[in-house]
Design a protein around this motif. Sequence first.
Motif, PDB file in Angstrom:
ATOM      1  N   TYR A 125       0.760  -1.356  -0.048  1.00  0.00           N
ATOM      2  CA  TYR A 125       0.147  -0.139   0.028  1.00  0.00           C
ATOM      3  C   TYR A 125       0.845   1.210   0.037  1.00  0.00           C
ATOM      4  CZ  TYR A 125      -3.583  -3.240   1.160  1.00  0.00           C
ATOM      5  OH  TYR A 125      -4.572  -4.433   0.883  1.00  0.00           O
ATOM      6  N   LYS A 126       2.015   1.130  -0.519  1.00  0.00           N
ATOM      7  CA  LYS A 126       2.855   2.423  -0.452  1.00  0.00           C
ATOM      8  C   LYS A 126       2.314   3.337  -1.150  1.00  0.00           C
ATOM      9  CE  LYS A 126       6.773   1.516  -3.714  1.00  0.00           C
ATOM     10  NZ  LYS A 126       8.070   1.444  -3.653  1.00  0.00           N
ATOM     11  N   HIS A 127       1.819   3.076  -2.116  1.00  0.00           N
ATOM     12  CA  HIS A 127       1.121   4.377  -3.170  1.00  0.00           C
ATOM     13  C   HIS A 127       0.248   5.230  -2.448  1.00  0.00           C
ATOM     14  CE1 HIS A 127      -1.429   0.720  -3.414  1.00  0.00           C
ATOM     15  NE2 HIS A 127      -2.555   1.785  -3.740  1.00  0.00           N
ATOM     16  N   VAL A 128      -0.191   4.950  -1.403  1.00  0.00           N
ATOM     17  CA  VAL A 128      -1.291   5.874  -0.673  1.00  0.00           C
ATOM     18  C   VAL A 128      -0.542   6.115   0.452  1.00  0.00           C
ATOM     19  CG1 VAL A 128      -3.260   4.523  -1.646  1.00  0.00           C
ATOM     20  CG2 VAL A 128      -2.317   3.632   0.448  1.00  0.00           C
ATOM     21  N   ILE A 129       0.869   5.657   0.850  1.00  0.00           N
ATOM     22  CA  ILE A 129       1.191   6.088   2.097  1.00  0.00           C
ATOM     23  C   ILE A 129       2.420   7.231   1.926  1.00  0.00           C
ATOM     24  CG2 ILE A 129       2.946   5.273   4.153  1.00  0.00           C
ATOM     25  CD1 ILE A 129       1.804   2.715   3.687  1.00  0.00           C
ATOM     26  N   ARG A 130       2.311   8.227   2.800  1.00  0.00           N
ATOM     27  CA  ARG A 130       3.327   9.498   2.526  1.00  0.00           C
ATOM     28  C   ARG A 130       4.753   8.793   2.750  1.00  0.00           C
ATOM     29  NH1 ARG A 130       3.502  15.062   5.945  1.00  0.00           N
ATOM     30  NH2 ARG A 130       5.256  15.815   4.987  1.00  0.00           N
ATOM     31  N   ARG A 131       5.631   9.437   2.037  1.00  0.00           N
ATOM     32  CA  ARG A 131       6.880   9.135   2.159  1.00  0.00           C
ATOM     33  C   ARG A 131       7.966  10.197   2.537  1.00  0.00           C
ATOM     34  NH1 ARG A 131       9.505   5.208  -2.112  1.00  0.00           N
ATOM     35  NH2 ARG A 131       8.457   6.412  -3.663  1.00  0.00           N
ATOM     36  N   ASN A 162      16.086  -2.444   6.277  1.00  0.00           N
ATOM     37  CA  ASN A 162      16.924  -1.622   5.793  1.00  0.00           C
ATOM     38  C   ASN A 162      16.043  -1.108   4.515  1.00  0.00           C
ATOM     39  OD1 ASN A 162      18.750  -1.884   7.406  1.00  0.00           O
ATOM     40  ND2 ASN A 162      20.214  -3.059   6.081  1.00  0.00           N
ATOM     41  N   VAL A 163      15.551  -1.807   3.662  1.00  0.00           N
ATOM     42  CA  VAL A 163      14.636  -1.314   2.437  1.00  0.00           C
ATOM     43  C   VAL A 163      13.609  -0.662   2.499  1.00  0.00           C
ATOM     44  CG1 VAL A 163      13.708  -2.414   0.489  1.00  0.00           C
ATOM     45  CG2 VAL A 163      15.719  -3.514   1.117  1.00  0.00           C
ATOM     46  N   ALA A 164      12.830  -1.191   3.807  1.00  0.00           N
ATOM     47  CA  ALA A 164      11.580  -0.557   3.916  1.00  0.00           C
ATOM     48  C   ALA A 164      11.747   0.984   4.496  1.00  0.00           C
ATOM     49  CB  ALA A 164      10.942  -1.314   5.100  1.00  0.00           C
ATOM     50  N   ILE A 165      12.901   1.265   5.419  1.00  0.00           N
ATOM     51  CA  ILE A 165      13.170   2.434   6.303  1.00  0.00           C
ATOM     52  C   ILE A 165      13.694   3.176   4.887  1.00  0.00           C
ATOM     53  CG2 ILE A 165      14.921   3.603   7.564  1.00  0.00           C
ATOM     54  CD1 ILE A 165      12.423   2.402   8.995  1.00  0.00           C
ATOM     55  N   LEU A 166      14.460   2.798   3.915  1.00  0.00           N
ATOM     56  CA  LEU A 166      15.090   3.732   2.794  1.00  0.00           C
ATOM     57  C   LEU A 166      14.120   4.041   1.951  1.00  0.00           C
ATOM     58  CD1 LEU A 166      18.471   1.337   2.158  1.00  0.00           C
ATOM     59  CD2 LEU A 166      18.488   3.824   3.002  1.00  0.00           C
ATOM     60  N   SER A 167      12.992   3.444   1.798  1.00  0.00           N
ATOM     61  CA  SER A 167      11.806   3.634   1.015  1.00  0.00           C
ATOM     62  C   SER A 167      11.017   4.618   1.558  1.00  0.00           C
ATOM     63  CB  SER A 167      11.133   2.427   0.624  1.00  0.00           C
ATOM     64  OG  SER A 167       9.854   2.784  -0.099  1.00  0.00           O
ATOM     65  N   LEU A 168      10.816   4.487   2.918  1.00  0.00           N
ATOM     66  CA  LEU A 168       9.669   5.162   3.704  1.00  0.00           C
ATOM     67  C   LEU A 168      10.328   6.706   4.102  1.00  0.00           C
ATOM     68  CD1 LEU A 168       7.041   5.653   5.242  1.00  0.00           C
ATOM     69  CD2 LEU A 168       7.987   4.445   7.116  1.00  0.00           C
ATOM     70  N   LEU A 169      11.497   6.608   4.512  1.00  0.00           N
ATOM     71  CA  LEU A 169      12.148   7.695   5.195  1.00  0.00           C
ATOM     72  C   LEU A 169      12.902   8.533   4.281  1.00  0.00           C
ATOM     73  CD1 LEU A 169      12.768   6.721   8.895  1.00  0.00           C
ATOM     74  CD2 LEU A 169      10.622   7.567   7.793  1.00  0.00           C
ATOM     75  N   PHE A 170      13.398   7.923   3.074  1.00  0.00           N
ATOM     76  CA  PHE A 170      14.324   8.423   2.185  1.00  0.00           C
ATOM     77  C   PHE A 170      13.979   8.455   0.700  1.00  0.00           C
ATOM     78  CE2 PHE A 170      16.579   7.051   5.831  1.00  0.00           C
ATOM     79  CZ  PHE A 170      17.464   8.187   6.078  1.00  0.00           C
TER      80      PHE A 170
END
Length: 258
Positions: A125-131, A162-170
């Motif tokens: 659901y990352k397309h609807v989650i703010r990054r 790591n991958v999730a954090i790099l996608s979400l926070l960076f």
Amino acid sequence: MFVLYFIIGLFATTLGAIAGLGGGVIIKPLLDFFGHYDLSTIGILSAATVFSMATVSLIKMRKMDVTIDKMNSALIAGGSILGGFIGKAVFNYFVMSLGISKGIGIFQSILLAILLLLIFIYFKYKHVIRRYTVTNRAVILSIGILLGLLSSFLGIGGGPLNVAILSLLFSMDAKNAACNSIFIIFFSQLSALVLAGVTTEIGNYDLSMLPYMIIGGIVGGLIGTHFVHKITNKQVEKIFNIAILAILFINIYNIFAY
């Protein structure tokens, strides 16, 4: 048995190099599943295999068109090293001092299953989650410490976290997140091996399968990095999601097996 452990190292690190998983998140549940080694030995086997993969992957990545954010990734890696020391100290206290290896094994599997489920939901659901794009260095270092603590305690090398954090926070795409994750994993696994060598007597562990797993890790790193160069971000993300689901089911099985 050496063929089995070579295949485990090869399979885990090939997927790890492609999707930034590292391999430890695959190796740890699989070795739990087979039950040949205790948790401390599994940690060393996993760290050495993943480190060998990360080394050859980084060498190959120098010729690829991917961007490694060296400043932020180095801060996360530095934090991961510090957090890794803390996580390993906590692990050693419960397993070696208190002798509750079985209880920790169950807790590891449950916590890892929860984290993997959250990561899978995020990517679905990352397309609807703010990054975000975090720039504060103290915050980035703190993120690294938390990642290192969790990864070291769980014995997974940190890949999917790591991958999730790099996608979400960076706000990194799948391919760049995977490559930056490998950069972070290289340092975190190096520190894990140094710590194991300093704080424990390596001769007490049965590491007879280690050479075969390292060879598998090297070959897996070469194969995985080769494919990263040829596939799209969408394909990297698909491989990541399939791997996360597979590992999640293995962990659920391990919880009941314990």
